[in-house]
Enzyme design. Structure first.
Site, short mmCIF file in Angstrom:
data_model
loop_
_atom_site.label_atom_id
_atom_site.label_comp_id
_atom_site.label_asym_id
_atom_site.label_seq_id
_atom_site.Cartn_x
_atom_site.Cartn_y
_atom_site.Cartn_z
N LYS A 115 4.07 26.98 -52.47
CA LYS A 115 4.89 28.19 -52.36
C LYS A 115 5.55 28.53 -53.69
O LYS A 115 5.75 29.69 -54.02
CB LYS A 115 5.93 28.01 -51.25
CG LYS A 115 5.31 27.92 -49.86
CD LYS A 115 6.36 27.74 -48.79
CE LYS A 115 5.71 27.74 -47.41
NZ LYS A 115 4.78 26.64 -47.20
N GLU A 199 15.84 29.08 -50.26
CA GLU A 199 15.90 30.53 -50.32
C GLU A 199 16.90 31.07 -49.31
O GLU A 199 17.31 30.36 -48.38
CB GLU A 199 14.52 31.15 -50.08
CG GLU A 199 13.96 30.91 -48.71
CD GLU A 199 12.55 31.47 -48.53
OE1 GLU A 199 12.20 31.80 -47.38
OE2 GLU A 199 11.80 31.57 -49.52
N HIS A 234 8.64 27.89 -35.08
CA HIS A 234 8.11 28.53 -36.29
C HIS A 234 6.59 28.68 -36.26
O HIS A 234 5.97 28.91 -37.29
CB HIS A 234 8.51 27.76 -37.56
CG HIS A 234 9.98 27.62 -37.73
ND1 HIS A 234 10.82 28.68 -38.05
CD2 HIS A 234 10.81 26.55 -37.58
CE1 HIS A 234 12.06 28.26 -38.12
NE2 HIS A 234 12.08 26.98 -37.85
N ARG A 291 -7.50 31.44 -46.06
CA ARG A 291 -8.53 31.12 -45.07
C ARG A 291 -8.55 32.21 -44.01
O ARG A 291 -7.75 33.13 -44.03
CB ARG A 291 -8.21 29.78 -44.39
CG ARG A 291 -6.78 29.76 -43.82
CD ARG A 291 -6.49 28.53 -43.01
NE ARG A 291 -5.07 28.38 -42.74
CZ ARG A 291 -4.38 29.06 -41.85
NH1 ARG A 291 -4.98 30.01 -41.13
NH2 ARG A 291 -3.10 28.85 -41.66
#
Length: 480
Positions: A115, A199, A234, A291
């Site tokens: 990330k 974040e 999630h 993908r």
């Protein structure tokens, strides 16, 4: 290409093989001893046992997969999703053995697999990003200072993570140190990489992702968005295309951003760029999945395109032959992931024998299935049994078709997410398009589902009793 090995199992292996066969190409399946009688094994032209049930001894054994591919003179390997699909080292091995990998290059996977590296790659393209750290961090004091500067609540996320692992929402400074330690530990255990970044936590976002396709000739298009906000832990359970809230202008803007992300890592093939959309329609780059996505069928429904076929053509070096202006949205589609999970018990996995397994059929209904009646649902793999997809000319039509399909889907022997899906599609907020990633926390209570199931069971018993009494009366009539 004359022969393709599908390095996967279950519904995605079977779905890929159907397109491969349609294109006149031979298929090779691999399987573990637990999957010996699985549908993808019997459907393939050739099938080879790869090892014991545990994934590390079978579907994650890249060396053995390549050895089988070479022995059977395979031209290409399609990884599906999960397992080795985003493993850059496996891609390098495949290419080193002169076998085509149906997917992006290893460099793209490496960049977007981290990330932090992904954010570094896209920062020059003016892509909106959530405020946060630019580099991985492990020092708790430094991290605490950064969190205070960003402003609580914050989100701690594993750099190499996915599926909610190594992720922690922290509401205040008091709990930050403990939550960071847990996130690092979980990320190390799950991915072998404990690096995390911090974040700003966007409290009520919608999860919007853009499907992109890029050929090796430098041409990239987007195939519009998918709404993936209905999640538990999630992880997605229900997806739809298009989103109920995107305006044409916002759709174009997000699509252009997704194409820029793809170009930032010189992407080739099918990929998905994920964004968070806040309640004032600001969107932020989240990550890129390098993908095919689980939810790709809803995009296929609204565009009329076969994404696997496009993947194969791109891997053969062909041009996309698609112009952005010619790609249109037609209708609406939903996907419900049918997991072997118990929605009444925190969605915990449910194992056992599929005593009854009858899939729905009909126009505008598609089931990407990976199991058969009588099959054993084990603990070894992801609990996804199938994907139930419904289409309609409008969102309302698609909802109705999905409800009918759920009612017609008969599964006995294990618990599944079908009941949860029924709850969602009956929920007023969902039907109105007024929801975000907090949907489950706000609206879903297991006891509601339990009470509804009990009411339906009582009603079914009463109907059965009434029918029995009627039949009994008819039998007695001749003697009266």
């Amino acid at each position: 290409m004359k022969k393709i090995l599908v390095a996967n199992r279950g519904e995605i292996a079977l779905r890929i093989m159907k397109t491969v066969k349609k294109m006149g190409i031979k298929t090779v399946a691999i399987y573990s001893t637990a999957d010996r009688e699985a549908p993808h094994v019997t459907y393939a032209d050739e099938a080879v046992c790869i090892g014991e049930p545990i994934a590390s001894a079978s579907y994650l054994n890249g060396d053995k997969i390549i050895k089988i591919a070479k022995k059977l003179q395979v031209d290409a390997i399609h990884p599906g999703y999960g397992f080795l699909s985003e493993n850059a080292e496996f891609v390098k091995q495949v290419e080193a053995n002169n076998i085509i990998f149906i997917g992006p290059k290893s460099e793209s996977i490496l960049i977007m697999g981290s990330k932090i590296a992904a954010k570094e790659a896209v920062k020059h393209y003016n892509i909106p990003m959530v405020p946060g750290t630019k580099e991985a961090i492990t020092d708790v004091k430094e991290a605490t200072a950064i969190a205070n500067k960003i402003g609580f609540p914050v989100l701690i996320k594993a750099s190499a993570g996915g599926g909610g692992k190594g992720m922690r929402i922290v509401e205040n400074e008091h709990e930050f140190e403990a939550q960071m330690s847990r996130a690092i530990s979980e990320a190390t255990h799950a991915f072998g990489d404990g690096s995390v970044f911090i974040e700003k936590y966007i409290a009520s976002p919608r999860h919007i992702e853009i499907q992109i396709m890029a050929d090796s000739l430098g041409h990239t298009v987007h195939l519009f968005e998918r709404e993936c906000s209905i999640q538990r832990r999630h992880q997605k359970v229900i997806e739809e295309a298009p989103s109920a809230v995107l305006s044409p202008a916002l759709r174009d803007k997000m699509g252009e951003a997704a194409i820029k992300v793809a170009k930032a890592c010189k992407y080739i093939g099918a990929g998905t760029v994920e964004f968070l959309l806040d309640d004032t329609n600001n969107f932020y780059f989240l990550e890129m999945n390098t993908r095919l996505q689980v939810e790709h069928p809803v995009t296929e429904y609204i565009t009329g395109l076969d994404l696997v076929e496009l993947q194969i053509k791109i891997a053969r070096g062909e041009s996309l032959n698609l112009i952005q202006a010619d790609i249109e949205i037609k209708g609406h589609a939903f996907e419900l992931r049918v997991y072997a999970e118990d929605p009444l018990n925190d969605f915990l996995p449910s194992i056992g024998t599929l005593k009854v397994y009858k899939m729905p059929e009909g126009n505008n209904i598609r089931v990407d299935n990976g199991v058969n009646e009588g099959a054993e649902v084990s603990i070894y793999y992801d609990p996804l049994l199938s994907k139930l997809i419904a289409y309609g000319d409008t969102r309302e039509d698609a909802i109705l078709n999905m409800q009918n399909a759920i009612n017609a889907y008969k599964i006995e022997g294990i618990c599944t997410t079908l009941g949860f899906g029924k709850f969602v599609f009956q929920n007023a907020a969902f039907r109105e398009g007024n929801f975000d990633t907090n949907f489950v926390n706000i609206y879903y209570e297991p006891k509601i589902l339990q009470e509804k199931a009990e009411r339906e069971a009582k009603l079914a018993a009463l109907i059965a009793l009434k029918q029995y009494q009627k039949d009994l009366k008819q039998v007695r009539l001749p003697n009266s």
